[in-house]
Write a protein that holds these residues in place. Structure first.
Motif, PDB file in Angstrom:
ATOM      1  N   VAL A 444       0.882  -1.173   0.000  1.00 10.17           N
ATOM      2  CA  VAL A 444       0.000   0.000   0.000  1.00 10.17           C
ATOM      3  C   VAL A 444       0.915   1.217   0.000  1.00 10.17           C
ATOM      4  O   VAL A 444       1.815   1.301   0.825  1.00 10.17           O
ATOM      5  N   SER A 445       0.682   2.129  -0.925  1.00 10.30           N
ATOM      6  CA  SER A 445       1.547   3.308  -0.899  1.00 10.30           C
ATOM      7  C   SER A 445       0.781   4.458  -0.270  1.00 10.30           C
ATOM      8  O   SER A 445      -0.443   4.528  -0.382  1.00 10.30           O
ATOM      9  N   GLU A 446       1.506   5.347   0.395  1.00 12.03           N
ATOM     10  CA  GLU A 446       0.826   6.480   1.034  1.00 12.03           C
ATOM     11  C   GLU A 446       0.496   7.563   0.025  1.00 12.03           C
ATOM     12  O   GLU A 446      -0.367   8.386   0.237  1.00 12.03           O
ATOM     13  N   GLY A 447       1.227   7.568  -1.082  1.00 10.80           N
ATOM     14  CA  GLY A 447       0.932   8.543  -2.129  1.00 10.80           C
ATOM     15  C   GLY A 447       0.097   7.878  -3.203  1.00 10.80           C
ATOM     16  O   GLY A 447      -0.755   7.053  -2.907  1.00 10.80           O
ATOM     17  N   LYS A 448       0.379   8.244  -4.437  1.00 12.00           N
ATOM     18  CA  LYS A 448      -0.358   7.646  -5.545  1.00 12.00           C
ATOM     19  C   LYS A 448      -0.043   6.154  -5.607  1.00 12.00           C
ATOM     20  O   LYS A 448       1.106   5.757  -5.459  1.00 12.00           O
ATOM     21  N   ALA A 449      -1.077   5.346  -5.840  1.00  9.78           N
ATOM     22  CA  ALA A 449      -0.888   3.896  -5.837  1.00  9.78           C
ATOM     23  C   ALA A 449      -0.040   3.457  -7.033  1.00  9.78           C
ATOM     24  O   ALA A 449      -0.162   3.996  -8.118  1.00  9.78           O
ATOM     25  N   VAL A 450       0.832   2.479  -6.800  1.00  4.59           N
ATOM     26  CA  VAL A 450       1.562   1.869  -7.912  1.00  4.59           C
ATOM     27  C   VAL A 450       0.767   0.646  -8.335  1.00  4.59           C
ATOM     28  O   VAL A 450       0.648  -0.312  -7.573  1.00  4.59           O
ATOM     29  N   ARG A 451       0.166   0.669  -9.510  1.00  3.06           N
ATOM     30  CA  ARG A 451      -0.714  -0.411  -9.943  1.00  3.06           C
ATOM     31  C   ARG A 451      -0.027  -1.388 -10.876  1.00  3.06           C
ATOM     32  O   ARG A 451      -0.512  -2.491 -11.066  1.00  3.06           O
ATOM     33  N   VAL A 452       1.046  -0.946 -11.518  1.00  2.00           N
ATOM     34  CA  VAL A 452       1.678  -1.815 -12.522  1.00  2.00           C
ATOM     35  C   VAL A 452       3.169  -1.941 -12.246  1.00  2.00           C
ATOM     36  O   VAL A 452       3.852  -0.945 -12.019  1.00  2.00           O
ATOM     37  N   VAL A 453       3.656  -3.183 -12.236  1.00  2.00           N
ATOM     38  CA  VAL A 453       5.097  -3.418 -12.173  1.00  2.00           C
ATOM     39  C   VAL A 453       5.472  -4.108 -13.476  1.00  2.00           C
ATOM     40  O   VAL A 453       4.990  -5.204 -13.764  1.00  2.00           O
TER      41      VAL A 453
END
Ligand code: AMP
Ligand code: ZN
Length: 460
Positions: A444-453
């Protein structure tokens, strides 16, 4: 102190608009009644006047002087609003090439704030603001919050990252401008957030959508029911792409309306576009920006209703005005009138940025298409992660998604996985690997979510 774009004309509309009084009287349904409710003709006349001022102002800067010379145009060529198309485009690369202050159109001593976006490669970008830019920015945000029913009696908790990210200070000053008690809670530390919401009687929260879902999960763990135990009435969610399904889910979870907020540091930050109570697209404020939607390949305008790249020209910025800035965000025009009485263009929620588009086995896919399907399954929670890999020379996509409730029923899990795969295939035309994981497994990121790796990159 400064005499840039507006002093000469002796007026600056927003700053001069009388503000509503602390008891909430004085502005009715609109925070800035005149510009908010202008007819299209009035709005366009104002835009032309401001465009001409902005162009002249830009030409105090060598970067723009060169661009204009190359394009063979002068400020006198801007005679109608349609002439905006004769102006050169600007891009994030221009900001990087002129890093840090090369695109400033006022001396640094007249700038009072700097924001920066962390570039993934090369130089970050720097955005400068004069005091007047900050005042206008606060007005834009206040206008949005007023539009969705917030008044000085409300308590506004800004659960967004502060610092260089504009969602922090942008909403802080905007909510204060409206006259609300504003709590700079910042992102993270969900237990403390929930305590603040209860103790301070928070009625409105701003956060990125992925963080709101996290906050709700912690509320559930703590036995807090937002409907019963809080005074919440409005959420402002934005700064990252999210599907209509995600928004509806957030509204159901929290029991309040969640309004989509579009922001971009280069334009100021949050406040550029916001949904009105009709929730039929985001009003982009055309007294502040010229909005164009262009075909990203040909750069020609696309007809209303067709998806293209959003291009914005600032009309009120002093420190760093931007002409025809290519945002990379993909959207479309939904309409130019609205039952709310505002004639500012309505844009569809962002599909994502052209750089977010994944190309897998020749198929173009946006993360939001996958989210849209996942959010339709009540068995699934809201957090998901898409991983792209190359295995035996084949590109593959794995979609990991958290379950709403843990279960040991493997048969049921298998059926669910199969159904998700099938629905995803209908949407994105290829079949990803689907992995169901327990809540709390994915980052879970506190800023913008990272949806793609994208792990394919190592093979390129
Ligand atoms: P930043 O300037 O770093 O805050 O990032 C601005 C970018 O965030 C925009 O260009 C969009 O790609 C994205 N963004 C901001 N608000 C939204 C929103 N409401 N929906 C979708 N994307 C958004
Ligand atoms: Zn409206």
């Amino acid at each position: 102190m400064y005499t840039y774009m507006y002093e000469a004309k002796g007026r600056f509309p927003e700053v001069d608009t009388p503000l509503p009084t602390k008891d909430g009287q004085g502005a009715g349904a609109y925070f800035n009644p005149v510009p908010e409710t202008m007819s299209r003709a009035e709005l366009e006349a104002l835009q032309l006047e401001r465009l001409q001022q902005t162009v002249r102002h830009c030409l105090t800067n060598p970067f723009y002087q060169k661009k204009f010379q190359e394009a063979g145009i002068t400020p006198n060529d801007i005679k109608s609003l349609a002439d905006v198309r004769r102006l050169p485009f600007t891009t994030k690369q221009d900001l990087r090439d002129t890093y840090p202050f090369g695109m400033a159109c006022v001396p640094l001593r007249d700038c009072v704030r700097l924001h920066s976006s962390s570039g993934t490669t090369g130089n970050p970008t720097v955005i400068l603001h004069t005091q007047r830019d900050l005042d206008e920015w606060a007005n834009q945000v206040a206008r949005n919050l007023w539009m969705v029913g917030l008044r000085p009696d409300d308590v506004f908790q800004n659960s967004s990252g502060y610092g260089m990210f504009t969602g922090g200070l942008g909403f802080q000053y905007g909510a204060e401008r409206l006259g609300m008690l504003t709590v700079p809670a910042a992102a993270g530390n969900s237990l403390r957030q929930i305590k603040f919401i209860k103790d301070f009687g928070t009625t409105a929260i701003h956060a990125v959508p992925s963080y709101v879902t996290r906050l709700y999960e912690v509320m559930q763990e703590e036995g807090v029911d937002p409907r019963r135990d809080t005074k919440l009435k409005v959420l402002a969610i934005g700064a990252e792409p999210h599907s209509e399904e995600q928004r509806q889910r957030i509204e159901q979870m929290m029991g309040v309306k969640a309004y989509n907020s579009f922001g971009m540091s280069e334009m100021c930050g949050p406040g550029v576009g916001f949904e009105c109570p009709e929730q039929n697209g985001l009003h982009f404020w055309e007294d502040y920006y010229i909005v164009e939607i262009v075909d990203p390949e040909t750069l020609e305008p696309v007809p209303d209703g067709e998806i293209g790249e959003l291009v914005l020209t600032t009309l009120c910025r002093e420190a760093m005005p931007l002409l025809r800035y290519r945002t990379r965000d993909l959207t479309r025009v939904l309409g130019r009138t609205c039952p709310c009485g505002r004639n500012h263009v309505r844009l569809d929620r962002m599909r994502g940025r052209s750089d977010d588009m994944m190309v897998l086995r020749g198929v173009n896919i946006f993360p939001i298409q996958i989210e849209k399907i996942l959010m339709q399954f009540s068995e699934l929670a809201s957090n998901y992660l898409i991983t792209l890999t190359t295995d035996d020379n084949n590109d593959n996509m794995t979609v990991e998604v958290e379950l709403a409730q843990p279960t040991d029923d493997y048969k049921q899990l298998q059926t669910l996985e199969r159904e998700i795969r099938r629905r995803l295939k209908d949407e994105i035309l290829l079949t990803p690997i689907v992995r169901l994981v327990n809540k709390g497994t994915l980052p879970v990121s506190e800023g913008k979510a990272v949806r793609v790796v994208d792990k394919r990159k190592v093979y390129q």
